[in-house]
Enzyme design. Sequence first.
Site, PDB file in Angstrom:
ATOM      1  N   SER A 127       0.799  -1.163  -0.095  1.00  0.00           N
ATOM      2  CA  SER A 127       0.055  -0.088   0.027  1.00  0.00           C
ATOM      3  C   SER A 127       1.034   1.419  -0.018  1.00  0.00           C
ATOM      4  O   SER A 127       1.812   1.167   0.596  1.00  0.00           O
ATOM      5  CB  SER A 127      -0.960   0.035   1.436  1.00  0.00           C
ATOM      6  OG  SER A 127      -1.499   1.250   1.382  1.00  0.00           O
ATOM      7  N   TYR A 152      -2.331  -1.768  11.003  1.00  0.00           N
ATOM      8  CA  TYR A 152      -2.629  -1.878   9.675  1.00  0.00           C
ATOM      9  C   TYR A 152      -1.524  -1.575   8.498  1.00  0.00           C
ATOM     10  O   TYR A 152      -0.797  -2.465   7.988  1.00  0.00           O
ATOM     11  CB  TYR A 152      -3.866  -1.502   9.037  1.00  0.00           C
ATOM     12  CG  TYR A 152      -3.863  -1.387   7.419  1.00  0.00           C
ATOM     13  CD1 TYR A 152      -4.174  -2.778   6.960  1.00  0.00           C
ATOM     14  CD2 TYR A 152      -3.666  -0.341   6.908  1.00  0.00           C
ATOM     15  CE1 TYR A 152      -4.278  -2.668   5.339  1.00  0.00           C
ATOM     16  CE2 TYR A 152      -3.527  -0.309   5.349  1.00  0.00           C
ATOM     17  CZ  TYR A 152      -3.835  -1.586   4.661  1.00  0.00           C
ATOM     18  OH  TYR A 152      -3.893  -1.506   3.334  1.00  0.00           O
ATOM     19  N   LYS A 156       1.955  -3.763   6.492  1.00  0.00           N
ATOM     20  CA  LYS A 156       2.213  -3.702   5.245  1.00  0.00           C
ATOM     21  C   LYS A 156       3.793  -3.337   5.028  1.00  0.00           C
ATOM     22  O   LYS A 156       4.509  -4.018   4.405  1.00  0.00           O
ATOM     23  CB  LYS A 156       1.599  -2.469   4.329  1.00  0.00           C
ATOM     24  CG  LYS A 156       0.034  -2.866   4.038  1.00  0.00           C
ATOM     25  CD  LYS A 156       0.035  -4.302   3.451  1.00  0.00           C
ATOM     26  CE  LYS A 156      -1.555  -4.481   3.321  1.00  0.00           C
ATOM     27  NZ  LYS A 156      -1.806  -5.862   2.740  1.00  0.00           N
TER      28      LYS A 156
HETATM   29  C1  UD1 Z   1      -6.650   4.408   3.787  1.00  0.00           C
HETATM   30  C2  UD1 Z   1      -5.151   4.125   4.138  1.00  0.00           C
HETATM   31  C3  UD1 Z   1      -4.519   2.923   3.098  1.00  0.00           C
HETATM   32  C4  UD1 Z   1      -5.439   1.725   3.083  1.00  0.00           C
HETATM   33  C5  UD1 Z   1      -6.977   2.074   2.781  1.00  0.00           C
HETATM   34  C6  UD1 Z   1      -7.711   0.967   2.737  1.00  0.00           C
HETATM   35  C7  UD1 Z   1      -3.943   5.590   5.210  1.00  0.00           C
HETATM   36  C8  UD1 Z   1      -3.158   6.889   5.186  1.00  0.00           C
HETATM   37  N1  UD1 Z   1      -4.491   5.173   4.089  1.00  0.00           N
HETATM   38  O1  UD1 Z   1      -6.543   5.121   2.593  1.00  0.00           O
HETATM   39  O2  UD1 Z   1      -3.244   2.537   3.345  1.00  0.00           O
HETATM   40  O3  UD1 Z   1      -4.873   0.976   2.039  1.00  0.00           O
HETATM   41  O4  UD1 Z   1      -7.481   3.233   3.725  1.00  0.00           O
HETATM   42  O5  UD1 Z   1      -8.987   0.888   3.539  1.00  0.00           O
HETATM   43  O6  UD1 Z   1      -4.087   5.123   6.380  1.00  0.00           O
HETATM   44  N2  UD1 Z   1     -13.184  10.622   3.459  1.00  0.00           N
HETATM   45  C9  UD1 Z   1     -14.039  11.490   3.774  1.00  0.00           C
HETATM   46  N3  UD1 Z   1     -15.221  11.055   4.267  1.00  0.00           N
HETATM   47  C10 UD1 Z   1     -15.378   9.726   4.568  1.00  0.00           C
HETATM   48  C11 UD1 Z   1     -14.222   8.731   4.224  1.00  0.00           C
HETATM   49  C12 UD1 Z   1     -13.272   9.233   3.689  1.00  0.00           C
HETATM   50  O7  UD1 Z   1     -13.975  12.695   3.698  1.00  0.00           O
HETATM   51  O8  UD1 Z   1     -16.386   9.392   4.964  1.00  0.00           O
HETATM   52  C13 UD1 Z   1     -11.850  11.101   2.672  1.00  0.00           C
HETATM   53  C14 UD1 Z   1     -10.604  10.829   3.515  1.00  0.00           C
HETATM   54  O9  UD1 Z   1     -10.344  11.690   4.456  1.00  0.00           O
HETATM   55  C15 UD1 Z   1      -9.578  10.690   2.529  1.00  0.00           C
HETATM   56  C16 UD1 Z   1     -10.464  10.235   1.375  1.00  0.00           C
HETATM   57  O10 UD1 Z   1     -11.539  10.481   1.403  1.00  0.00           O
HETATM   58  O11 UD1 Z   1      -9.028  11.955   2.357  1.00  0.00           O
HETATM   59  C17 UD1 Z   1     -10.243   8.598   0.978  1.00  0.00           C
HETATM   60  O12 UD1 Z   1     -10.317   8.062   2.219  1.00  0.00           O
HETATM   61  P1  UD1 Z   1     -10.305   6.286   2.388  1.00  0.00           P
HETATM   62  O13 UD1 Z   1     -11.079   5.777   1.389  1.00  0.00           O
HETATM   63  O14 UD1 Z   1     -10.478   5.968   3.854  1.00  0.00           O
HETATM   64  O15 UD1 Z   1      -8.870   5.961   1.927  1.00  0.00           O
HETATM   65  P2  UD1 Z   1      -7.400   6.413   2.630  1.00  0.00           P
HETATM   66  O16 UD1 Z   1      -7.575   6.802   3.924  1.00  0.00           O
HETATM   67  O17 UD1 Z   1      -6.720   7.365   1.777  1.00  0.00           O
END
Ligand code: UD1
Length: 342
Positions: A127, A152, A156
């Site tokens: 990841s 988690y 990785k």
């Molecule tokens: C995270 C992990 C990544 C992991 C992935 C799988 C980190 C830095 N990254 O990715 O390693 O493989 O999860 O589960 O730990 N968001 C919102 N509202 C929501 C959900 C998300 O605004 O309800 C935003 C988050 O702030 C982020 C983006 O959407 O900016 C993507 O979030 P998400 O899909 O959870 O993935 P990551 O955090 O990038």
Amino acid sequence: MKNKILVTGGTGYIGSHTTVELIGEGFEVAIIDNLYNSEAGVVDRIELITGVRPSLAVFDLTDHEKLYDYFADHNDISGIIHFAAYKAVGESVHKPLEYYRNNLVSLMNLLDAMRTREIPNFVFSSSCTVYGQPEKLPVAEDAAVKPATSPYGNTKQIGEEIIRDTIGASENLNAISLRYFNPIGAHPSALIGELPRGVPENLVPFITQTAYGLRKELKVFGNDYDTPDGSCVRDYLHVVDLAKAHVTAVRRLLEKKNKAAYEVFNLGTGKGVTVLEAIESFERVSGISLNYKIAGRREGDIEKIWADPSLANRELGWKTESSLDEAMRTAWEWEKAIRKSQ
Ligand code: UD1
């Protein structure tokens, strides 16, 4: 004779899409999955898409003896793609030992079995989380690995180290770690896709569930970041593109085209997209106005990250083909399909 590939976690989100692409390219696929986060029925759906049914063995890879028995019965496996792992960042903070035990013991058992069974080719699901917040963007594979912010993420990082050291001490093992950015979307057939348990942590399932009416509203975690519109930036890639990269990687190993016994590749589009842009894309392709509001930052979130995928472009001959809109469209079609079938 067909090359037989073992796909661990093959009924899961990325594993099922990879199985479909492998079968499409003429590989025989054997799946091991403990069904912790997936359903056996996924195999029926893979068969519907491809016309071929992969074998499925249901057991836990932490069970050393079962794994040895499995390899005794399946002595014609030429490569392994290892997806099976726990993957919820938030949950891992509360259950660190479960995460370390499951993700690392499974990996070590597999590597151990490969050594004794002389299976030389291994592809690992890693990841972009290993980079933390990179200083330089887009981030390339030679960027520093930062201390992990969750158990988690640490599994990785440690996983990559375990593989590197095992390869280093072996004569004939070869491995590729693939560092995914943010996989989204579903197969165009809408027969397989992401099936989050309970309330989704990830953005796109949360968007599609909100649009479907299963969640009241989406919270956008922060709009005060140093990014074009203040929301976080990620590199979202279509899961089918990601699946194809695994076929390319395992083929590279089978054909002995790898340039080192252990290689690492970023898999992303190379384009950063804000949360608000992702929402706009969803609204565009679905015609739905999403109920969302700006909320506070989520603890542990990275401000911005996107891939430099040029090494994978050059060495694997792989690049993403689908647009963000196309990925969002398939995610939405999948959400509607699973709700209709319930
Ligand atoms: C995270 C992990 C990544 C992991 C992935 C799988 C980190 C830095 N990254 O990715 O390693 O493989 O999860 O589960 O730990 N968001 C919102 N509202 C929501 C959900 C998300 O605004 O309800 C935003 C988050 O702030 C982020 C983006 O959407 O900016 C993507 O979030 P998400 O899909 O959870 O993935 P990551 O955090 O990038």
